[in-house]
Design a protein around this motif. Structure first.
Motif, PDB file in Angstrom:
ATOM      1  N   GLU A 145      62.462  22.896  87.742  1.00  0.00           N
ATOM      2  CA  GLU A 145      63.473  23.459  87.308  1.00  0.00           C
ATOM      3  C   GLU A 145      64.750  22.627  87.196  1.00  0.00           C
ATOM      4  OE1 GLU A 145      63.499  27.391  88.556  1.00  0.00           O
ATOM      5  OE2 GLU A 145      61.742  28.016  87.586  1.00  0.00           O
ATOM      6  N   ARG A 146      64.979  22.104  88.308  1.00  0.00           N
ATOM      7  CA  ARG A 146      66.082  21.154  88.480  1.00  0.00           C
ATOM      8  C   ARG A 146      65.974  19.875  87.670  1.00  0.00           C
ATOM      9  NH1 ARG A 146      66.705  20.081  94.280  1.00  0.00           N
ATOM     10  NH2 ARG A 146      65.338  18.307  93.951  1.00  0.00           N
ATOM     11  N   GLU A 147      64.742  19.366  87.528  1.00  0.00           N
ATOM     12  CA  GLU A 147      64.505  18.146  86.582  1.00  0.00           C
ATOM     13  C   GLU A 147      64.768  18.493  85.208  1.00  0.00           C
ATOM     14  OE1 GLU A 147      64.202  14.803  87.391  1.00  0.00           O
ATOM     15  OE2 GLU A 147      64.974  15.517  89.452  1.00  0.00           O
ATOM     16  N   LEU A 148      64.124  19.596  84.824  1.00  0.00           N
ATOM     17  CA  LEU A 148      64.561  20.245  83.288  1.00  0.00           C
ATOM     18  C   LEU A 148      66.161  20.382  83.192  1.00  0.00           C
ATOM     19  CD1 LEU A 148      62.454  23.136  83.234  1.00  0.00           C
ATOM     20  CD2 LEU A 148      62.128  20.870  82.121  1.00  0.00           C
ATOM     21  N   ILE A 149      66.755  20.818  84.185  1.00  0.00           N
ATOM     22  CA  ILE A 149      68.307  20.832  83.938  1.00  0.00           C
ATOM     23  C   ILE A 149      68.743  19.269  83.931  1.00  0.00           C
ATOM     24  CG2 ILE A 149      70.745  21.127  85.201  1.00  0.00           C
ATOM     25  CD1 ILE A 149      69.473  23.447  86.211  1.00  0.00           C
ATOM     26  N   ARG A 150      68.341  18.233  84.770  1.00  0.00           N
ATOM     27  CA  ARG A 150      68.656  16.800  84.742  1.00  0.00           C
ATOM     28  C   ARG A 150      68.443  16.212  83.512  1.00  0.00           C
ATOM     29  NH1 ARG A 150      67.279  15.440  90.967  1.00  0.00           N
ATOM     30  NH2 ARG A 150      69.241  16.094  91.892  1.00  0.00           N
ATOM     31  N   LEU A 151      67.347  16.676  82.920  1.00  0.00           N
ATOM     32  CA  LEU A 151      66.842  16.135  81.499  1.00  0.00           C
ATOM     33  C   LEU A 151      67.855  16.469  80.293  1.00  0.00           C
ATOM     34  CD1 LEU A 151      65.016  14.374  79.639  1.00  0.00           C
ATOM     35  CD2 LEU A 151      63.733  16.150  79.589  1.00  0.00           C
ATOM     36  N   ASN A 152      68.123  17.942  80.404  1.00  0.00           N
ATOM     37  CA  ASN A 152      69.171  18.382  79.559  1.00  0.00           C
ATOM     38  C   ASN A 152      70.634  17.752  79.788  1.00  0.00           C
ATOM     39  OD1 ASN A 152      68.279  20.405  77.905  1.00  0.00           O
ATOM     40  ND2 ASN A 152      68.083  21.694  79.466  1.00  0.00           N
ATOM     41  N   ILE A 153      70.992  17.469  80.772  1.00  0.00           N
ATOM     42  CA  ILE A 153      72.172  16.484  80.989  1.00  0.00           C
ATOM     43  C   ILE A 153      71.982  15.136  80.367  1.00  0.00           C
ATOM     44  CG2 ILE A 153      73.519  15.294  82.628  1.00  0.00           C
ATOM     45  CD1 ILE A 153      72.983  17.718  84.732  1.00  0.00           C
ATOM     46  N   CYS A 154      70.938  14.658  80.554  1.00  0.00           N
ATOM     47  CA  CYS A 154      70.656  13.280  79.801  1.00  0.00           C
ATOM     48  C   CYS A 154      70.915  13.597  78.166  1.00  0.00           C
ATOM     49  CB  CYS A 154      69.148  12.685  79.912  1.00  0.00           C
ATOM     50  SG  CYS A 154      68.854  12.280  81.599  1.00  0.00           S
ATOM     51  N   ILE A 155      70.018  14.499  77.804  1.00  0.00           N
ATOM     52  CA  ILE A 155      70.247  14.674  76.225  1.00  0.00           C
ATOM     53  C   ILE A 155      71.851  14.757  75.864  1.00  0.00           C
ATOM     54  CG2 ILE A 155      69.706  16.401  74.337  1.00  0.00           C
ATOM     55  CD1 ILE A 155      67.491  14.527  75.695  1.00  0.00           C
ATOM     56  N   GLU A 156      72.762  15.660  76.665  1.00  0.00           N
ATOM     57  CA  GLU A 156      73.946  15.837  76.409  1.00  0.00           C
ATOM     58  C   GLU A 156      74.838  14.651  76.339  1.00  0.00           C
ATOM     59  OE1 GLU A 156      75.332  18.505  75.058  1.00  0.00           O
ATOM     60  OE2 GLU A 156      73.243  19.239  75.042  1.00  0.00           O
ATOM     61  N   SER A 157      74.121  13.662  77.273  1.00  0.00           N
ATOM     62  CA  SER A 157      74.938  12.347  77.363  1.00  0.00           C
ATOM     63  C   SER A 157      74.483  11.561  76.181  1.00  0.00           C
ATOM     64  CB  SER A 157      74.592  11.554  78.550  1.00  0.00           C
ATOM     65  OG  SER A 157      74.777  12.118  79.946  1.00  0.00           O
ATOM     66  N   LEU A 158      73.197  11.488  75.607  1.00  0.00           N
ATOM     67  CA  LEU A 158      73.014  10.964  74.447  1.00  0.00           C
ATOM     68  C   LEU A 158      73.792  11.502  73.333  1.00  0.00           C
ATOM     69  CD1 LEU A 158      68.963  10.848  74.801  1.00  0.00           C
ATOM     70  CD2 LEU A 158      70.654   8.683  75.206  1.00  0.00           C
ATOM     71  N   ARG A 159      73.952  12.542  73.238  1.00  0.00           N
ATOM     72  CA  ARG A 159      74.540  13.181  71.899  1.00  0.00           C
ATOM     73  C   ARG A 159      76.050  12.993  71.932  1.00  0.00           C
ATOM     74  NH1 ARG A 159      71.693  18.664  73.186  1.00  0.00           N
ATOM     75  NH2 ARG A 159      70.049  18.662  71.483  1.00  0.00           N
ATOM     76  N   LYS A 160      76.668  12.807  73.155  1.00  0.00           N
ATOM     77  CA  LYS A 160      78.284  12.691  73.164  1.00  0.00           C
ATOM     78  C   LYS A 160      78.408  11.056  72.913  1.00  0.00           C
ATOM     79  CE  LYS A 160      81.647  12.470  76.750  1.00  0.00           C
ATOM     80  NZ  LYS A 160      82.419  12.649  78.310  1.00  0.00           N
TER      81      LYS A 160
END
Length: 241
Positions: A145-160
């Motif tokens: 579940e923590r790695e899912l959060i980290r993957l979402n952080i990756c996605i937000e960084s790509l979007r930014k």
């Protein structure tokens, strides 16, 4: 410039007793094979993504001999974390290690870090075992579940970095986000919703190759999955774009 990927180098220059050659003839002389294949296809203008399991060192200073070798190979290298990268420390310490040793061809990404190239933008995290596979035990759930959060952080960084998604989005994971037998996971859902273009992973060796999924899912026309585990690809860097 071309972008390649090669995961799970498992360099053992500092710890020769841990060489992967003990796992069978497929691994014979694997470090010299990696060097030869790498320098044959990769030019100094190219980029190589290395999603984890770089070497067997347990501390950064022990990893120096392996990073000396990695730095000497052609091209730039972007490294993300694997489950055997025990030397991994804080990003400040890792980047200080790069500067102290003049490793000018190596950089790292983790979670909110991105690398922007001409036509691509790259982010990465480690990933983990996911529910449904034999390796998953209940103690894995918190890390998953923590790695899912980290993957979402990756996605937000790509979007930014690329709000209109004009570039190719590449995500590196060490653990496979899916297998041939389990194509619906929390990782694939995040990648599909974000319309990530390419997901590169490694980690699978030997009999684990039977679980490799590559290509696109019927349910996800956006994301191409690529396994770049070194023994799976014959210790040859895989051309991504």
């Amino acid at each position: 410039m071309a972008i390649y990927a090669l995961s799970d180098l498992h360099l053992a220059f500092g710890f020769p007793e841990k060489t992967m050659e003990v796992f069978g003839r497929n691994w014979d002389s694997y470090m010299s094979r990696i060097e030869e294949n790498w320098n044959r296809v990769v030019s100094d203008e190219d980029l190589v993504l290395v999603p984890g399991d770089i070497c067997w060192a347990t501390k950064l200073n022990e990893a120096k001999i392996d990073f000396d070798h990695l730095n000497s190979l052609n091209g730039r290298k972007i490294i993300s974390r694997g489950n055997h990268d025990y030397w991994w420390s804080t990003m400040n310490k890792i980047r200080a290690f790069l500067l102290e040793n003049n490793y000018s061809t190596i950089d790292f990404i983790r979670n909110d870090d991105v690398v922007i190239e001409q036509d691509a933008i790259i982010a990465g995290t480690r990933g983990w075992n996911f529910p449904g596979i034999n390796e998953f035990v209940e103690s894995d759930r918190k890390i998953y579940e923590r790695e899912l959060i980290r993957l979402n952080i990756c996605i937000e960084s790509l979007r930014k970095a690329d709000p209109e998604h004009k570039q190719k989005w590449i995500v590196t994971l060490h653990y496979p986000p899916l297998t041939k037998q389990h194509c619906k996971t929390g990782f694939t859902q995040i990648l599909e919703e974000a319309k990530v273009d390419v997901c590169i992973y490694g980690h699978l060796h030997g009999l684990g190759h039977r679980s490799v999924f590559e290509g696109k899912l019927d349910s996800n026309p956006y994301t191409e999955f690529v396994c770049a585990s070194s023994d799976y690809v014959g210790f040859n860097p895989v051309k991504i774009m």
